[in-house]
Design a protein around this motif. Structure first.
Motif, PDB file in Angstrom:
ATOM      1  N   ALA A  96       0.923  -1.212   0.106  1.00 49.13           N
ATOM      2  CA  ALA A  96       0.149   0.142  -0.097  1.00 49.13           C
ATOM      3  C   ALA A  96       0.816   1.187  -0.002  1.00 49.13           C
ATOM      4  N   PHE A  97       0.298   2.309  -0.777  1.00 48.13           N
ATOM      5  CA  PHE A  97       1.051   3.586  -0.678  1.00 48.13           C
ATOM      6  C   PHE A  97      -0.121   4.452   0.212  1.00 48.13           C
ATOM      7  N   HIS A  98       0.813   5.177   1.046  1.00 55.35           N
ATOM      8  CA  HIS A  98      -0.143   6.054   1.873  1.00 55.35           C
ATOM      9  C   HIS A  98       0.397   7.556   1.582  1.00 55.35           C
ATOM     10  N   SER A  99      -0.579   8.397   1.334  1.00 50.53           N
ATOM     11  CA  SER A  99      -0.130   9.880   1.170  1.00 50.53           C
ATOM     12  C   SER A  99      -0.005  10.313   2.620  1.00 50.53           C
ATOM     13  N   VAL A 100       1.104  11.410   2.516  1.00 50.02           N
ATOM     14  CA  VAL A 100       1.484  12.176   3.876  1.00 50.02           C
ATOM     15  C   VAL A 100       0.794  13.505   3.694  1.00 50.02           C
ATOM     16  N   ASP A 101       0.428  14.097   4.899  1.00 55.60           N
ATOM     17  CA  ASP A 101      -0.066  15.419   5.015  1.00 55.60           C
ATOM     18  C   ASP A 101       0.896  16.434   4.243  1.00 55.60           C
ATOM     19  N   PRO A 102       0.018  17.327   3.345  1.00 55.95           N
ATOM     20  CA  PRO A 102       0.961  18.011   2.559  1.00 55.95           C
ATOM     21  C   PRO A 102       1.861  19.193   3.502  1.00 55.95           C
ATOM     22  N   THR A 147       1.866   7.473  12.429  1.00 50.16           N
ATOM     23  CA  THR A 147       2.310   5.987  12.072  1.00 50.16           C
ATOM     24  C   THR A 147       1.567   5.574  10.903  1.00 50.16           C
ATOM     25  N   ILE A 148       2.317   5.131   9.969  1.00 49.79           N
ATOM     26  CA  ILE A 148       1.556   4.598   8.697  1.00 49.79           C
ATOM     27  C   ILE A 148       1.326   3.192   8.995  1.00 49.79           C
ATOM     28  N   ALA A 149       0.313   2.455   8.816  1.00 51.39           N
ATOM     29  CA  ALA A 149      -0.176   0.988   9.117  1.00 51.39           C
ATOM     30  C   ALA A 149      -0.246   0.009   7.725  1.00 51.39           C
ATOM     31  N   LEU A 150       0.360  -0.904   7.641  1.00 50.40           N
ATOM     32  CA  LEU A 150      -0.093  -1.908   6.493  1.00 50.40           C
ATOM     33  C   LEU A 150      -0.549  -3.260   7.075  1.00 50.40           C
ATOM     34  N   PRO A 151      -2.090  -3.192   7.227  1.00 49.86           N
ATOM     35  CA  PRO A 151      -2.548  -4.483   7.654  1.00 49.86           C
ATOM     36  C   PRO A 151      -2.412  -5.475   6.663  1.00 49.86           C
ATOM     37  N   LEU A 152      -1.918  -6.768   7.036  1.00 45.03           N
ATOM     38  CA  LEU A 152      -1.643  -7.889   5.973  1.00 45.03           C
ATOM     39  C   LEU A 152      -2.903  -8.666   5.686  1.00 45.03           C
ATOM     40  N   SER A 153      -4.093  -8.182   6.006  1.00 45.58           N
ATOM     41  CA  SER A 153      -5.289  -8.974   5.974  1.00 45.58           C
ATOM     42  C   SER A 153      -5.519  -9.550   4.318  1.00 45.58           C
ATOM     43  N   ALA A 154      -4.667  -8.895   3.416  1.00 39.55           N
ATOM     44  CA  ALA A 154      -5.134  -8.984   2.119  1.00 39.55           C
ATOM     45  C   ALA A 154      -4.401 -10.155   1.748  1.00 39.55           C
ATOM     46  N   MET A 155      -3.390 -10.635   2.401  1.00 36.96           N
ATOM     47  CA  MET A 155      -2.370 -11.651   2.041  1.00 36.96           C
ATOM     48  C   MET A 155      -3.104 -12.991   1.430  1.00 36.96           C
ATOM     49  N   THR A 156      -2.539 -13.325   0.586  1.00 36.65           N
ATOM     50  CA  THR A 156      -3.134 -14.558  -0.248  1.00 36.65           C
ATOM     51  C   THR A 156      -2.799 -15.785   0.370  1.00 36.65           C
TER      52      THR A 156
END
Length: 158
Positions: free
Chosen positions: A35-41, A49-58
């Motif tokens: 995932a890419f997360h945009s940062v506040d301009p 903190t930027i989080a990547l949930p791995l629930s989309a793992m195959t």
């Protein structure tokens, strides 16, 4: 002729199913989650903190892989590197320094216009499953870091 076409199509479908089930994919591994997360301009605050949930793992079971972080920044970024803290599900924190420019200030990343992107493997050989979450925050000496546009997090399974 008709049987040959049917056999070719059946073989192609069987190969696709076998590749999907084996989980091998490419030789370098598959992006199990990304995932890419945009940062506040206004800047990336230390507390963001930027989080990547791995629930989309195959895969439904934990697997070993690497964590890759991609930093998209503008020409206004004032430093040649960025220090990141990556937290895994076990509570362990991994520090990583992503070099963005050489000693002369030339950006390493590629991009169009005034946006540059640089990726680096920051954690190797970590075991993660679909119920886990990766978290990333910057560990620079500023509370609010200017010039960072997006942060990408990828889990590449072996």
């Amino acid at each position: 002729m008709r049987i040959s076409v049917f056999a070719t199509i059946a073989s192609a479908i069987a190969m696709c199913i076998a590749t999907a089930c084996s989980g091998t994919g490419t030789a370098s591994g598959d992006a199990a989650a990304s995932a890419f997360h945009s940062v506040d301009p206004g800047g990336w605050r230390y507390s963001d903190t930027i989080a990547l949930p791995l629930s989309a793992m195959t895969d439904s079971v934990p697997c070993r892989g690497d964590v890759v972080v991609s930093v998209r920044h503008s020409n206004d970024y004032p430093y040649s590197n960025i220090w990141l803290e990556i937290s895994g599900p076990d509570g362990a924190e991994h520090s990583a320094c992503v070099e963005l420019a050489d000693v002369y200030g030339r950006w390493y990343g590629h991009g169009m216009g005034l946006t540059f992107e640089r990726s680096d493997t920051v954690v190797r050989g970590i075991v993660l499953g679909p119920s886990d979450t990766l978290r990333v925050h910057h560990n620079m000496r500023l509370d609010t870091l200017p010039g960072i546009e997006q942060i990408g997090i990828f889990f590449i399974k072996h």
